[in-house]
Write a protein that holds these residues in place. Structure first.
Motif, PDB file in Angstrom:
ATOM      1  N   UNK A  42       0.815  -1.227   0.000  1.00  0.00           N
ATOM      2  CA  UNK A  42       0.000   0.000   0.000  1.00  0.00           C
ATOM      3  C   UNK A  42       0.842   1.268   0.000  1.00  0.00           C
ATOM      4  N   UNK A  43       2.012   1.227   0.616  1.00  0.00           N
ATOM      5  CA  UNK A  43       2.843   2.424   0.682  1.00  0.00           C
ATOM      6  C   UNK A  43       3.695   2.628  -0.563  1.00  0.00           C
ATOM      7  N   UNK A  44       3.837   1.610  -1.396  1.00  0.00           N
ATOM      8  CA  UNK A  44       4.643   1.743  -2.604  1.00  0.00           C
ATOM      9  C   UNK A  44       6.126   1.540  -2.375  1.00  0.00           C
ATOM     10  N   UNK A  45       6.512   1.072  -1.199  1.00  0.00           N
ATOM     11  CA  UNK A  45       7.930   0.840  -0.897  1.00  0.00           C
ATOM     12  C   UNK A  45       8.499  -0.279  -1.766  1.00  0.00           C
ATOM     13  N   UNK A  46       7.659  -1.147  -2.259  1.00  0.00           N
ATOM     14  CA  UNK A  46       8.125  -2.313  -3.004  1.00  0.00           C
ATOM     15  C   UNK A  46       8.788  -1.940  -4.323  1.00  0.00           C
ATOM     16  N   UNK A  47       8.403  -0.821  -4.924  1.00  0.00           N
ATOM     17  CA  UNK A  47       8.961  -0.443  -6.229  1.00  0.00           C
ATOM     18  C   UNK A  47      10.489  -0.294  -6.179  1.00  0.00           C
ATOM     19  N   UNK A  48      11.064   0.484  -5.239  1.00  0.00           N
ATOM     20  CA  UNK A  48      12.534   0.550  -5.205  1.00  0.00           C
ATOM     21  C   UNK A  48      13.179  -0.767  -4.768  1.00  0.00           C
ATOM     22  N   UNK A  49      12.476  -1.548  -3.965  1.00  0.00           N
ATOM     23  CA  UNK A  49      13.024  -2.834  -3.524  1.00  0.00           C
ATOM     24  C   UNK A  49      13.133  -3.792  -4.704  1.00  0.00           C
ATOM     25  N   UNK A  50      12.147  -3.805  -5.591  1.00  0.00           N
ATOM     26  CA  UNK A  50      12.174  -4.710  -6.733  1.00  0.00           C
ATOM     27  C   UNK A  50      13.328  -4.412  -7.678  1.00  0.00           C
ATOM     28  N   UNK A  51      13.794  -3.193  -7.703  1.00  0.00           N
ATOM     29  CA  UNK A  51      14.946  -2.857  -8.542  1.00  0.00           C
ATOM     30  C   UNK A  51      16.206  -3.561  -8.041  1.00  0.00           C
ATOM     31  N   UNK A  52      16.263  -3.822  -6.735  1.00  0.00           N
ATOM     32  CA  UNK A  52      17.444  -4.453  -6.147  1.00  0.00           C
ATOM     33  C   UNK A  52      17.376  -5.977  -6.163  1.00  0.00           C
ATOM     34  N   UNK A  53      16.190  -6.526  -6.389  1.00  0.00           N
ATOM     35  CA  UNK A  53      16.039  -7.986  -6.370  1.00  0.00           C
ATOM     36  C   UNK A  53      16.291  -8.526  -7.774  1.00  0.00           C
ATOM     37  N   UNK A  54      17.239  -9.439  -7.857  1.00  0.00           N
ATOM     38  CA  UNK A  54      17.565 -10.056  -9.138  1.00  0.00           C
ATOM     39  C   UNK A  54      17.227 -11.544  -9.083  1.00  0.00           C
ATOM     40  N   UNK A  55      17.293 -12.230 -10.209  1.00  0.00           N
ATOM     41  CA  UNK A  55      17.072 -13.684 -10.179  1.00  0.00           C
ATOM     42  C   UNK A  55      18.069 -14.413  -9.267  1.00  0.00           C
TER      43      UNK A  55
END
Length: 185
Positions: free
Chosen positions: A149-162
């Motif tokens: 809900x806060x949108x924090x996941x967007x920058x986190x997903x940039x750091x997560x790789x396969x």
């Protein structure tokens, strides 16, 4: 390119002829094929939905009756979540089910409770462990909802790789192997 634009304007969407997919998200297969595909999905979900309780409930001290109740509960809740997801959620044609990611924490919680507390019988141990596990799942669900809900996941997903995902899956699988190997010896 002109053919794709013509198909797009005629049908209201872009043609996926070059993708190699038999059906896209907006296509409807014939009724007989939909039944076969639905049965295939049912068999896939049956294995995972039943396997999770077969691993967790005995570790929690549950009886066969407790195992049956947990399996019934998972099927019921999976049905409700799937209906909600397909009507007001993302509307993806998938079945929501249990997650294998919770197996290692559940077994760890069960082991900690058995090691630190004494119970009159296994059913009482199962009930206490189930309450602890339910509280943990509700808490983690609220945290995930807050992150979404806060949108924090967007920058986190940039750091997560396969590579990150593969390492996490490896840790989860190795925990399962350790548990099963200890039962065999």
């Amino acid at each position: 390119m002109a053919k794709a634009k013509a198909a797009s304007s005629a049908s209201g969407r872009v043609s996926d002829a070059g993708s190699g997919m038999r059906y896209t998200i907006l296509d409807n297969p014939p009724w007989w094929e939909a039944i076969v595909l639905g049965f295939q999905q049912y068999l896939t979900m049956l294995g995972s939905t039943v396997l999770i309780p077969f691993i967790c409930v005995p570790a929690m001290g549950g009886s066969p009756q407790d195992l049956a109740n947990v399996i019934c509960t998972i099927f019921f809740v999976s049905g409700i979540i799937t209906l909600l997801q397909t009507t007001i959620g993302d509307r993806l044609p998938i079945i929501q089910g249990g997650s294998f990611a919770y197996i290692s924490p559940i077994v760890a919680i069960a082991g900690q409770i058995k090691a630190t507390q004494t119970f009159a019988n296994d059913h009482e141990c199962f009930l206490v462990t189930m309450r602890e596990v339910q509280g943990g799942i509700i808490g983690s669900g609220l945290i995930v909802m807050l992150i979404g809900l806060t949108g924090i996941i967007r920058p986190v997903l940039r750091a997560i790789s396969p590579i990150t995902v593969a390492a996490n899956i490896g840790v989860l699988v190795s925990g399962g192997f350790t548990l099963e190997l200890s039962r065999c010896t």
